[in-house]
Design a protein around this motif. Structure first.
Motif, PDB file in Angstrom:
ATOM      1  N   LYS A 118       0.843  -1.192   0.000  1.00 35.15           N
ATOM      2  CA  LYS A 118       0.000   0.000   0.000  1.00 35.15           C
ATOM      3  C   LYS A 118       0.876   1.238   0.000  1.00 35.15           C
ATOM      4  CE  LYS A 118      -1.891  -1.397   3.725  1.00 35.15           C
ATOM      5  NZ  LYS A 118      -2.721  -1.702   4.865  1.00 35.15           N
ATOM      6  N   PRO A 119       0.308   2.363  -0.406  1.00 36.80           N
ATOM      7  CA  PRO A 119       1.070   3.612  -0.378  1.00 36.80           C
ATOM      8  C   PRO A 119       1.488   3.966   1.048  1.00 36.80           C
ATOM      9  CG  PRO A 119      -0.940   3.859  -1.682  1.00 36.80           C
ATOM     10  CD  PRO A 119      -1.030   2.534  -0.977  1.00 36.80           C
ATOM     11  N   THR A 120       2.660   4.532   1.184  1.00 38.07           N
ATOM     12  CA  THR A 120       3.135   4.928   2.504  1.00 38.07           C
ATOM     13  C   THR A 120       2.278   6.059   3.083  1.00 38.07           C
ATOM     14  OG1 THR A 120       4.790   6.370   1.465  1.00 38.07           O
ATOM     15  CG2 THR A 120       5.511   4.161   2.146  1.00 38.07           C
ATOM     16  N   LYS A 121       1.558   6.768   2.237  1.00 43.87           N
ATOM     17  CA  LYS A 121       0.635   7.813   2.714  1.00 43.87           C
ATOM     18  C   LYS A 121      -0.456   7.196   3.581  1.00 43.87           C
ATOM     19  CE  LYS A 121      -1.776  11.954   1.862  1.00 43.87           C
ATOM     20  NZ  LYS A 121      -2.333  12.139   3.180  1.00 43.87           N
ATOM     21  N   VAL A 122      -0.876   5.977   3.296  1.00 41.59           N
ATOM     22  CA  VAL A 122      -1.875   5.298   4.118  1.00 41.59           C
ATOM     23  C   VAL A 122      -1.339   5.136   5.543  1.00 41.59           C
ATOM     24  CG1 VAL A 122      -3.130   3.120   4.459  1.00 41.59           C
ATOM     25  CG2 VAL A 122      -2.955   4.119   2.172  1.00 41.59           C
ATOM     26  N   LEU A 123      -0.083   4.755   5.655  1.00 41.87           N
ATOM     27  CA  LEU A 123       0.534   4.608   6.977  1.00 41.87           C
ATOM     28  C   LEU A 123       0.699   5.964   7.646  1.00 41.87           C
ATOM     29  CD1 LEU A 123       1.232   1.944   5.425  1.00 41.87           C
ATOM     30  CD2 LEU A 123       3.210   1.809   6.900  1.00 41.87           C
ATOM     31  N   GLN A 124       1.091   6.983   6.868  1.00 43.24           N
ATOM     32  CA  GLN A 124       1.240   8.332   7.408  1.00 43.24           C
ATOM     33  C   GLN A 124      -0.088   8.812   7.988  1.00 43.24           C
ATOM     34  OE1 GLN A 124       3.339  11.454   5.068  1.00 43.24           O
ATOM     35  NE2 GLN A 124       1.464  12.625   5.268  1.00 43.24           N
ATOM     36  N   ASP A 125      -1.169   8.629   7.235  1.00 41.53           N
ATOM     37  CA  ASP A 125      -2.488   9.067   7.700  1.00 41.53           C
ATOM     38  C   ASP A 125      -2.927   8.285   8.935  1.00 41.53           C
ATOM     39  OD1 ASP A 125      -2.495  10.846   5.585  1.00 41.53           O
ATOM     40  OD2 ASP A 125      -3.902   9.679   4.358  1.00 41.53           O
ATOM     41  N   ALA A 126      -2.667   6.979   8.945  1.00 44.00           N
ATOM     42  CA  ALA A 126      -3.041   6.164  10.105  1.00 44.00           C
ATOM     43  C   ALA A 126      -2.251   6.582  11.340  1.00 44.00           C
ATOM     44  CB  ALA A 126      -2.817   4.682   9.802  1.00 44.00           C
ATOM     45  N   ALA A 127      -0.964   6.843  11.154  1.00 52.40           N
ATOM     46  CA  ALA A 127      -0.132   7.278  12.281  1.00 52.40           C
ATOM     47  C   ALA A 127      -0.590   8.644  12.791  1.00 52.40           C
ATOM     48  CB  ALA A 127       1.338   7.317  11.877  1.00 52.40           C
ATOM     49  N   ALA A 147      -3.527   9.735  12.740  1.00 54.50           N
ATOM     50  CA  ALA A 147      -4.798   9.530  13.434  1.00 54.50           C
ATOM     51  C   ALA A 147      -4.600   8.813  14.766  1.00 54.50           C
ATOM     52  CB  ALA A 147      -5.758   8.745  12.543  1.00 54.50           C
ATOM     53  N   GLY A 148      -3.350   8.466  15.078  1.00 54.22           N
ATOM     54  CA  GLY A 148      -3.064   7.844  16.363  1.00 54.22           C
ATOM     55  C   GLY A 148      -2.829   6.353  16.325  1.00 54.22           C
ATOM     56  N   ALA A 149      -2.746   5.767  15.160  1.00 55.13           N
ATOM     57  CA  ALA A 149      -2.502   4.324  15.048  1.00 55.13           C
ATOM     58  C   ALA A 149      -1.023   4.056  15.284  1.00 55.13           C
ATOM     59  CB  ALA A 149      -2.932   3.809  13.675  1.00 55.13           C
ATOM     60  N   VAL A 150      -0.674   3.907  16.541  1.00 58.28           N
ATOM     61  CA  VAL A 150       0.728   3.761  16.913  1.00 58.28           C
ATOM     62  C   VAL A 150       1.333   2.445  16.451  1.00 58.28           C
ATOM     63  CG1 VAL A 150       0.563   5.312  18.884  1.00 58.28           C
ATOM     64  CG2 VAL A 150       0.122   2.877  19.198  1.00 58.28           C
ATOM     65  N   ALA A 151       0.527   1.499  16.034  1.00 55.98           N
ATOM     66  CA  ALA A 151       1.050   0.196  15.614  1.00 55.98           C
ATOM     67  C   ALA A 151       1.995   0.329  14.422  1.00 55.98           C
ATOM     68  CB  ALA A 151      -0.092  -0.755  15.266  1.00 55.98           C
ATOM     69  N   TYR A 152       1.799   1.353  13.583  1.00 56.04           N
ATOM     70  CA  TYR A 152       2.676   1.524  12.430  1.00 56.04           C
ATOM     71  C   TYR A 152       4.030   2.091  12.816  1.00 56.04           C
ATOM     72  CZ  TYR A 152      -0.972   0.455   9.075  1.00 56.04           C
ATOM     73  OH  TYR A 152      -1.932  -0.172   8.327  1.00 56.04           O
ATOM     74  N   ALA A 153       4.122   2.730  13.952  1.00 47.81           N
ATOM     75  CA  ALA A 153       5.379   3.345  14.367  1.00 47.81           C
ATOM     76  C   ALA A 153       6.408   2.256  14.645  1.00 47.81           C
ATOM     77  CB  ALA A 153       5.160   4.213  15.595  1.00 47.81           C
ATOM     78  N   GLY A 154       7.305   2.065  13.716  1.00 49.69           N
ATOM     79  CA  GLY A 154       8.374   1.094  13.890  1.00 49.69           C
ATOM     80  C   GLY A 154       8.046  -0.321  13.451  1.00 49.69           C
ATOM     81  N   ALA A 155       6.814  -0.603  13.035  1.00 48.24           N
ATOM     82  CA  ALA A 155       6.458  -1.954  12.594  1.00 48.24           C
ATOM     83  C   ALA A 155       7.239  -2.295  11.328  1.00 48.24           C
ATOM     84  CB  ALA A 155       4.954  -2.055  12.329  1.00 48.24           C
ATOM     85  N   ASP A 156       8.034  -3.341  11.386  1.00 50.85           N
ATOM     86  CA  ASP A 156       8.819  -3.800  10.235  1.00 50.85           C
ATOM     87  C   ASP A 156       9.680  -2.672   9.658  1.00 50.85           C
ATOM     88  OD1 ASP A 156       9.632  -5.864   8.457  1.00 50.85           O
ATOM     89  OD2 ASP A 156       8.300  -5.090   6.914  1.00 50.85           O
ATOM     90  N   ASN A 157      10.124  -1.764  10.512  1.00 54.55           N
ATOM     91  CA  ASN A 157      10.906  -0.597  10.080  1.00 54.55           C
ATOM     92  C   ASN A 157      10.173   0.222   9.024  1.00 54.55           C
ATOM     93  OD1 ASN A 157      13.187  -1.078  11.766  1.00 54.55           O
ATOM     94  ND2 ASN A 157      13.786  -2.718  10.380  1.00 54.55           N
ATOM     95  N   GLY A 168       6.018   6.769  -1.048  1.00 52.51           N
ATOM     96  CA  GLY A 168       6.256   5.369  -1.390  1.00 52.51           C
ATOM     97  C   GLY A 168       4.985   4.759  -1.964  1.00 52.51           C
ATOM     98  N   LEU A 169       5.114   4.104  -3.102  1.00 53.68           N
ATOM     99  CA  LEU A 169       3.964   3.462  -3.747  1.00 53.68           C
ATOM    100  C   LEU A 169       4.319   2.050  -4.187  1.00 53.68           C
ATOM    101  CD1 LEU A 169       2.731   6.359  -6.077  1.00 53.68           C
ATOM    102  CD2 LEU A 169       1.648   5.556  -3.977  1.00 53.68           C
ATOM    103  N   PRO A 170       3.381   1.114  -4.047  1.00 51.04           N
ATOM    104  CA  PRO A 170       3.639  -0.215  -4.595  1.00 51.04           C
ATOM    105  C   PRO A 170       3.644  -0.149  -6.121  1.00 51.04           C
ATOM    106  CG  PRO A 170       1.424  -0.105  -3.658  1.00 51.04           C
ATOM    107  CD  PRO A 170       2.089   1.216  -3.395  1.00 51.04           C
ATOM    108  N   VAL A 171       4.447  -0.992  -6.727  1.00 54.14           N
ATOM    109  CA  VAL A 171       4.513  -1.080  -8.187  1.00 54.14           C
ATOM    110  C   VAL A 171       3.797  -2.366  -8.586  1.00 54.14           C
ATOM    111  CG1 VAL A 171       6.032  -1.296 -10.194  1.00 54.14           C
ATOM    112  CG2 VAL A 171       6.693   0.180  -8.277  1.00 54.14           C
ATOM    113  N   PHE A 172       2.767  -2.218  -9.398  1.00 53.82           N
ATOM    114  CA  PHE A 172       1.992  -3.370  -9.863  1.00 53.82           C
ATOM    115  C   PHE A 172       2.370  -3.704 -11.297  1.00 53.82           C
ATOM    116  CE2 PHE A 172      -0.584  -1.655  -6.466  1.00 53.82           C
ATOM    117  CZ  PHE A 172      -1.011  -2.788  -5.803  1.00 53.82           C
TER     118      PHE A 172
END
Length: 165
Positions: A101-110, A112-122, A129-133
């Protein structure tokens, strides 16, 4: 009215935004599959397009492309790019590929307070960042760094829109 939460309650409250994110078996079926890794030739073409997009905006950027497992395939650094971008761009490419998924999704989740993304799998929770299909599967990730996060995302999106594997 101000409500003060205990430390465990505050942690639980910070995780609540994660509850709104899709989960479970249905999501696993909807997530794009990993495919064959992007070839070096295709990565070089994608990097060329990304450099053109950066130049058109007057930006000096680092362009990184990773395979579907997040392993590096290519890193190109334009003259004048800030030094930090040589580490950030590959991290964005890796994150986009591994999370599919785009790294913007993680940025937005973080944000919003979704701390699980902070440091998950570095993971890097910064836009750019975008996935290449390729053929409907995740062949890798593209990471751009050197401008603002929004500029990085804009260059990445424009490059992928022009990319014809």
């Amino acid at each position: 009215m101000n409500i003060r939460l205990s430390r465990p309650a505050a942690l639980l409250a910070s995780l609540l935004p994660l509850a709104a994110l899709p989960s479970g078996p249905a999501v696993a079926q909807q997530a794009p599959r990993y495919g064959e890794a992007i070839t070096l030739q295709a990565a070089q073409e994608l990097a060329r397009i990304a450099r053109e997009e950066a130049r058109a905006r007057g930006l000096a950027m680092a362009v990184a492309i990773a395979g579907p497992a997040g392993d590096p395939v290519l890193l190109e650094v334009m003259d004048g790019t800030q030094y930090a971008s040589t580490a950030i761009a590959p991290a964005k490419a890796r994150t986009a590929a591994r999370f599919r998924k785009p790294t913007k999704v993680l940025q937005d989740a973080a944000a919003a307070g979704a701390v699980a993304y902070a440091g998950a799998d570095n993971a890097v929770a910064l836009e750019g960042g975008l996935p290449v299909f390729i053929d409907g599967t995740v062949a890798g990730g593209l990471g751009i760094s050197g401008g603002t996060s929004a500029q990085d995302g804009e260059v990445a999106a424009a490059a992928l829109a022009r990319f014809k594997p």
